[in-house]
Motif scaffolding. Structure first.
Motif, PDB file in Angstrom:
ATOM      1  N   ARG A 131      -6.613  -2.010 -10.262  1.00 36.87           N
ATOM      2  CA  ARG A 131      -6.772  -0.761  -9.894  1.00 36.87           C
ATOM      3  C   ARG A 131      -5.864   0.286  -9.043  1.00 36.87           C
ATOM      4  N   VAL A 132      -5.471   1.470  -9.017  1.00 40.28           N
ATOM      5  CA  VAL A 132      -4.100   1.998  -8.687  1.00 40.28           C
ATOM      6  C   VAL A 132      -4.352   2.738  -7.290  1.00 40.28           C
ATOM      7  N   ASP A 133      -3.959   1.765  -6.316  1.00 36.71           N
ATOM      8  CA  ASP A 133      -4.189   2.415  -4.454  1.00 36.71           C
ATOM      9  C   ASP A 133      -2.933   3.044  -4.131  1.00 36.71           C
ATOM     10  N   ILE A 134      -3.398   4.746  -3.751  1.00 37.35           N
ATOM     11  CA  ILE A 134      -1.992   5.091  -2.407  1.00 37.35           C
ATOM     12  C   ILE A 134      -2.379   4.825  -1.123  1.00 37.35           C
ATOM     13  N   ASN A 135      -0.985   5.309  -0.588  1.00 37.95           N
ATOM     14  CA  ASN A 135      -0.949   4.649   1.164  1.00 37.95           C
ATOM     15  C   ASN A 135      -0.033   6.076   0.994  1.00 37.95           C
ATOM     16  N   GLY A 136      -0.375   6.182   2.788  1.00 36.42           N
ATOM     17  CA  GLY A 136       0.712   7.388   3.498  1.00 36.42           C
ATOM     18  C   GLY A 136       0.419   8.547   3.076  1.00 36.42           C
ATOM     19  N   ASN A 137      -0.818   8.870   2.515  1.00 32.35           N
ATOM     20  CA  ASN A 137      -0.695  10.435   2.242  1.00 32.35           C
ATOM     21  C   ASN A 137      -2.079  11.807   3.585  1.00 32.35           C
ATOM     22  N   THR A 138      -0.948  12.086   4.457  1.00 26.32           N
ATOM     23  CA  THR A 138      -2.150  12.435   5.125  1.00 26.32           C
ATOM     24  C   THR A 138      -2.650  13.546   4.879  1.00 26.32           C
ATOM     25  N   LEU A 139      -1.253  14.104   4.452  1.00 27.02           N
ATOM     26  CA  LEU A 139      -1.559  15.814   4.087  1.00 27.02           C
ATOM     27  C   LEU A 139      -2.364  15.694   2.431  1.00 27.02           C
TER      28      LEU A 139
END
Length: 883
Positions: A381-389
Motif C-alpha cells: 500500500r502507498v499511504d499519503i498523509n498531511g495533504n489537506t489542499l
C-alpha cells in the motif's frame, strides 16, 4: 489556653539552580508595587516555634481568610478532622500540608482548647506576564518556554522553573552571562503582574581551542573538522564561534570520525573541558586525545545469504582492497551501498552487518560484510498523509512504484525527489518504509507538510541593466490543489514593459501530458550607448502574441516539449530624429536601423528535447541538464528561419559545502528567406535585427549589455587647427561617438563557477558567494555597409538657407551666384567591429542575497580577453527583480 502555629514570611531569594562553569546564580526575585521594588515575601522552609499545647480532641475547625477557595477545600488538604485527637506534631504537619499546595502566601493555625482556627492568605492570581530587556530573543521565542499564564495562581516553584527555562534558552543561544530577575507588581483584588527583567549579556564566544596529544595531525587540521570555530574577525557571519555545550559532544564525534577515516581505529578523546575566561565573556576549550596505531585493511569479503546476490561478485566491486589504509567512512558507505543493492532486487529489509577482525600485531582490520537472508518484498500500500489542499492523485502520480510492484529502493528515492520537485511541500519530506500485513509486504508512507504555493509579489528596485523597475505578479503553483499553475505578471522599467497571463496543466485529462499557454504584450525601447555612457533610444518594438505548449515524458529523465507561437511585431523609429522627407534616413539612423523598422508576423513551431538528472531544479547541487531546442518560423507570416540552441550544465558537490558547476550554451539561426535589400537597393543580412542573438550583461559578466559581438561605431569628426592648418579628426568625448550593437547569427557561452559555503548565520541571511569564469562570443553577420559622410554645407540665398551635402570634409562647393556656402559640420565615419568568434574571457566573484526587499545579485568581473569594439564593465548589480 490559646496557642498558635504560624509559618512566618522571611526574605527569600528565588535562585536559578543552573551553575555553568562559574556562572553566577540568577538574582533574587523582588516584589514591586507603586513604590520601588521590594523583596518578595516567602515562607521559611520550617514552621516557627509553636506554643506548647496540651494534647486533646479537635472540637471545631474554622477557616478564615479565603477569597477564591471554599473552607472545605482548604481542610481537604490537611488530615485535621473534628473528633480526631490532635498533637503538636499533627498541627505542624497540617501547616506543612497547606504550604505544600503552594496556594497560600501565609498560613496560621490557632488552637483554643480544641477549637482550631485556620487563617490563610491566598496566593495572588496572575494578571499578566511581562518581558523586559529581551532584544536578541524576541517574545515569540521566549513565551513558549514560560508555563505561567494569566488567570493562574502564582507559585514560587513555577517562577523558578520559568526562570531556569529562559536561562537555558539563552544558553542555547550562546549567552551564558544572561541573568533573569523576576519581579512581582501588586495589584488590587489580590492580583499581580509578573515581570521578568532580562539582562542578556554578550554572546559567549570560543576564544581558543586547544588540542593535547595529537602527533600525526596539526591543531589547525583538526580544528577544521569541528563545527565549533575559534572567534576571529573574519568569521563575522559564522554561528560556529558561539559556545554550545551540545556542540562539544558533536565535535568529539567529528574528531573520532576524522581519525577513523585516516585508519586510526583506536583513537579516543580522553577529555573535553570548557573553561570560562576570568572576564566571564568567552570560553577556552581543551581536548585531550589519544591517537593510537594506524591500521590497514586486511581480508575484505562479502557473504550473502540471499540467492539473488552473489557474494563473490559483490566482493570484486568493493571499494576497499587489502593493504589500503583503513577508512571507517568507507565501511559505512559500503554497508549503505549493499543495502541499496539488496533493495534494487526487492529485498527491502535486508540486514547488512560488517564483522570486524582486528589484528593488533599486524595492525590490520579484516571485514566480512554479511548479508542476512530476507524475503523479497512487494508494495502492499502507498499511504499519503498531511495533504489537506493537494489532492492525493497529485502526489501519487509522482510515485515510481504502485501497489503490487516489487520493492525497489532506487525507485523509492526517485519518487521522493519527484515529490520534492513539485514545490508544494516542506523540504523535510521522507518516504517511510513500514512492514506490511505479511513478511513479504511493505507499506510506503509519505508524510507531507504543505506550504504556501500562492505568491503575490509587489516589488520595486534599481537595476544597472534597466534602471528603475516596478513589477507585480500573482502566481498559484497548485491551483485548486490539482498541481496546476496560474500566473499573471506586469513589469515596467525605463526600457521595457510587459503584461503576461499563463496557465499550465501538468497532467491533461489525467494523462502524463503537460499542456499550457501564454498570452502577452511586450514593449521594448532599445537603446545605444554614447561616449559619455549616456543612452538614447533607437528603435521601439511592440510584440503582441500567444504561445501554446505541450510536454510529454520519453523516459524517467528525458522529456519532449512542443510549442507554437504567433507574434505580431511592430518596430518603429522616432520620425523627428531619424527620418528625412518621410523616409528613414541612413545618415541619421544607420542602414541597420532603417532595415529593422516595419510590421511583421512571425508564426513558429518548435520543440525542446530535455535530459535532466538534477536533484533540484531551482538550486541544484548535483546532476546534469542537457536541452536541445529548435524553432521553425515560416508557417505563414512574414519571417522564415530555423533557430537551434543547445545548452548543458553539470553540478558536482566538492565536499565541505562547495558546489562546482560547469555550463555551456550555443545557438545558430539560419534564414529561409531569399535575398533581402533595403530601401536603397543594397543587400542586407537575411536575419533581421530583432531575431538575432545578443551577448553581454547579465549572462556574460564582465561586459556591458550587448557589449560583445558585431557592432557599428559612428565617430563624429571635429575640427582641429594646428599651426594655421585645420584638420578633422575623431573625438571620443561629448557625445561624439555612438555605439550600436547588431547581434549575430551564431554564439557560444560557457561558465565555470564554484559556490563557496558560509556559516549557518550567513546561510540564514540568504548569502551565497561564488567565483566564476565566463567565456563566449557572438558573430556571423553580413557586413551591414558602413557610411563615411563628409558633412553639410549651409547655402544662403537672400533670406533663405538650405543644407546640402558637402563634397568633402570641411569644404563646400562653389555656391550659385548671389549665394554663400558655409561648412556647418556633421561629418562622421563608421567602423564595423567585433564580428569574430574569437573567445572573450572574464573572471570574477559575485554574491547572491535573498534580501528582505527582493533578490539581490552583485558581480565584480574583469574582462581578460576582448576584441576591438567590445564594451566591458567591472561591476554589475540587480535588485528587485529575478535574474
Amino acid at each position: 489556653m490559646k496557642s498558635s502555629l504560624r509559618q512566618r514570611p522571611v526574605v527569600a531569594a528565588l535562585l536559578a539552580t543552573t551553575m555553568i562553569a562559574g556562572l553566577p546564580a540568577v538574582p533574587a526575585m523582588a516584589q514591586q508595587a507603586s513604590a520601588p521594588a521590594a523583596p518578595l515575601a516567602a515562607p521559611a522552609s520550617t514552621p516557627a516555634p509553636v506554643v506548647a499545647a496540651p494534647q486533646g480532641t479537635i472540637r471545631a475547625i474554622t477557616v478564615t481568610g479565603t477569597q477564591r477557595l471554599e473552607p472545605d477545600t482548604v481542610l481537604s488538604y490537611t488530615k485535621l478532622r473534628i473528633g480526631q485527637p490532635y498533637s503538636q506534631e499533627s498541627l505542624d504537619q497540617g501547616l506543612r500540608d497547606l504550604y505544600e499546595t503552594e496556594l497560600f502566601a501565609d498560613v496560621q493555625i490557632r488552637n483554643d482548647n480544641g477549637n482550631l482556627t485556620v487563617e490563610v492568605k491566598e496566593n495572588p492570581v496572575i494578571n499578566r506576564i511581562v518581558l523586559e530587556g529581551n532584544k536578541r530573543l524576541k517574545e515569540d521565542k521566549i513565551r513558549p518556554e514560560i508555563k505561567l499564564a494569566p488567570r493562574q495562581i502564582y507559585t514560587r516553584s513555577k517562577v523558578r522553573a520559568d526562570v531556569a527555562r529562559i536561562v537555558e534558552l539563552y544558553r542555547r543561544q550562546g549567552r551564558f552571562a544572561a541573568t533573569i530577575e523576576p519581579k512581582m507588581v501588586q495589584l488590587d483584588q489580590n492580583r499581580v503582574d509578573i515581570v521578568f527583567e532580562i539582562s542578556e549579556g554578550p554572546k559567549s564566544k570560543v576564544r581558543q581551542i586547544n588540542i593535547i596529544g595529537n602527533d600525526k595531525f596539526k591543531d589547525g587540521e583538526l580544528r577544521s573538522q569541528m563545527v565549533t570555530k575559534q572567534s576571529r574577525w573574519f568569521r563575522l557571519f559564522s554561528s560556529g564561534t558561539s559556545y554550545d555545550p551540545d556542540r562539544l559532544a558533536y565535535d568529539q564525534q567529528k574528531l573520532r570520525q576524522f581519525y577513523l577515516t585516516e585508519g586510526y581505529a583506536d583513537f579516543r578523546v580522553i577529555s573535553a573541558v570548557a573553561e570560562l575566561t576570568p572576564d566571564k565573556q568567552d570560553f577556552i576549550i581543551t581536548y585531550v586525545v589519544e591517537e593510537g596505531d594506524r591500521y590497514k585493511f586486511g581480508d575484505v569479503k562479502v557473504e550473502s545469504d540471499i540467492r539473488d546476490l552473489s557474494g563473490d561478485l559483490l566482493t570484486k566491486r568493493l571499494p576497499m582492497k587489502k593493504g589500503d589504509w583503513y577508512n571507517a567512512k568507507q565501511v559505512e558507505d559500503t554497508v549503505d551501498t549493499l543495502s541499496e543493492t539488496a533493495g534494487l532486487f526487492g529485498y527491502a529489509f535486508a540486514d547488512v552487518s560488517p564483522d570486524f577482525n582486528r589484528e593488533k600485531e599486524s595492525l590490520t582490520m579484516g571485514i566480512n560484510f554479511r548479508i542476512a537472508n530476507a524475503p523479497r518484498v512487494y508494495v502492499e500500500r502507498v499511504d499519503i498523509n498531511g495533504n489537506t489542499l493537494t489532492q492525493d492523485k497529485v502526489v501519487r502520480r509522482e510515485f515510481r512504484l504502485a501497489e503490487g510492484d516489487a520493492f525497489n529502493s532506487f525507485l523509492v528515492k526517485r519518487s521522493k525527489d519527484r515529490i520534492n520537485s513539485l514545490g508544494f511541500f516542506q523540504e523535510k519530506l521522507d518516504v517511510e518504509q513500514k512492514p506490511g500485513s505479511a513478511p513479504d509486504r511493505i507499506i510506503l508512507e509519505t508524510n507531507v507538510q504543505e506550504k504556501s504555493t500562492g505568491e503575490l509579489s509587489l516589488s520595486a528596485g534599481f537595476s544597472s541593466l534597466e534602471r528603475f523597475i516596478v513589477s507585480a505578479s500573482i502566481t498559484q503553483r497548485n491551483f485548486r490543489g490539482k498541481g496546476q499553475e496560474l500566473r499573471t505578471s506586469v513589469n515596467y522599467s525605463a526600457y521595457s514593459k510587459s503584461v503576461e497571463v499563463g496557465f499550465t496543466e501538468p497532467y491533461f485529462m489525467d494523462k502524463n501530458i503537460a499542456l499550457g499557454g501564454d498570452i502577452y504584450r511586450r514593449d521594448l525601447n532599445s537603446f545605444r550607448y554614447l561616449s559619455n555612457n549616456d543612452r538614447d533610444t533607437t528603435y521601439e518594438q511592440t510584440t503582441t502574441g500567444f504561445q501554446i505548449r505541450a510536454g510529454v515524458p520519453i523516459t524517467e529523465y528525458m522529456s519532449l516539449a512542443l510549442r507554437y507561437s504567433l507574434n505580431f511585431d511592430d518596430v518603429t523609429l522616432d520620425k523627428s530624429t531619424y527620418y528625412t522627407d518621410g523616409q528613414c534616413d541612413p545618415l541619421l539612423a544607420g542602414r541597420y536601423l532603417c532595415d529593422a523598422i516595419g510590421k511583421r508576423t512571425t508564426s513558429s513551431i518548435g520543440y525542446s528535447l530535455i535530459y535532466d538528472t538534477r536533484d533540484n531544479r531551482i538550486r541544484a547541487t548535483r546532476g546534469q541538464n542537457i536541452t536541445l531546442s529548435q524553432d521553425f518560423a515560416g508557417l505563414g507570416g512574414d519571417v522564415k528561419y530555423v533557430r537551434t540552441r543547445l545548452s548543458a550544465s553539470k553540478y558536482v558537490p566538492l565536499g565541505g559545502g562547495f558546489i562546482f558547476s560547469l555550463s555551456g550554451e550555443g545557438g545558430y539561426i539560419h534564414s529561409l528567406e531569399g535575398t533581402r535589400r533595403d530601401a536603397t537597393g543594397q543587400e542586407v543580412d537575411k536575419i533581421r535585427l530583432t531575431d538575432r542573438f545578443f551577448l553581454g550583461e547579465p549572462q556574460f559578466r564582465g561586459f556591458d549589455i550587448r557589449g560583445v559581438g558585431p557592432r557599428v561605431k559612428r565617430y563624429y569628426l571635429q575640427a582641429q587647427t594646428v599651426d594655421g592648418t585645420t584638420t578633422y579628426v575623431r573625438s571620443d568625448g561629448n557625445n561624439n561617438v555612438s555605439d550600436d550593437a547588431l547581434g549575430g547569427k551564431i554564439y557560444y557561452l560557457a561558465r565555470a563557477e564554484v559556490e563557496i559555503p558560509l556559516g549557518s548565520g550567513a546561510r540564514e541571511m540568504g548569502l551565497r558567494p561564488s567565483v566564476f569564469m565566463d567565456v563566449g562570443a557572438v558573430a556571423g553577420l553580413k557586413n551591414p555597409g558602413t557610411i563615411d559622410f563628409a558633412g553639410y554645407c549651409t547655402v544662403t540665398t537672400g533670406t533663405t538657407s538650405t543644407s546640402v551635402r558637402a563634397p568633402s570634409v570641411g569644404n563646400c562647393s562653389t555656391p550659385p551666384a548671389g549665394s554663400t556656402a558655409v561648412y556647418s559640420g556633421g561629418a562622421f565615419e563608421e567602423e564595423y567591429l567585433g564580428d569574430t568568434l574569437k573567445p572573450r574571457l572574464s573572471v570574477g566573484f559575485g554574491v547572491n542575497w535573498n534580501s528582505p526587499f527582493g533578490p539581490f545579485r552583485i558581480d565584480i568581473a574583469k574582462a581578460l580577453l576582448k576584441e576591438p569594439g567590445d564594451d566591458n564593465k567591472l561591476i554589475t548589480f540587480n535588485v528587485g527583480t529575478q535574474f
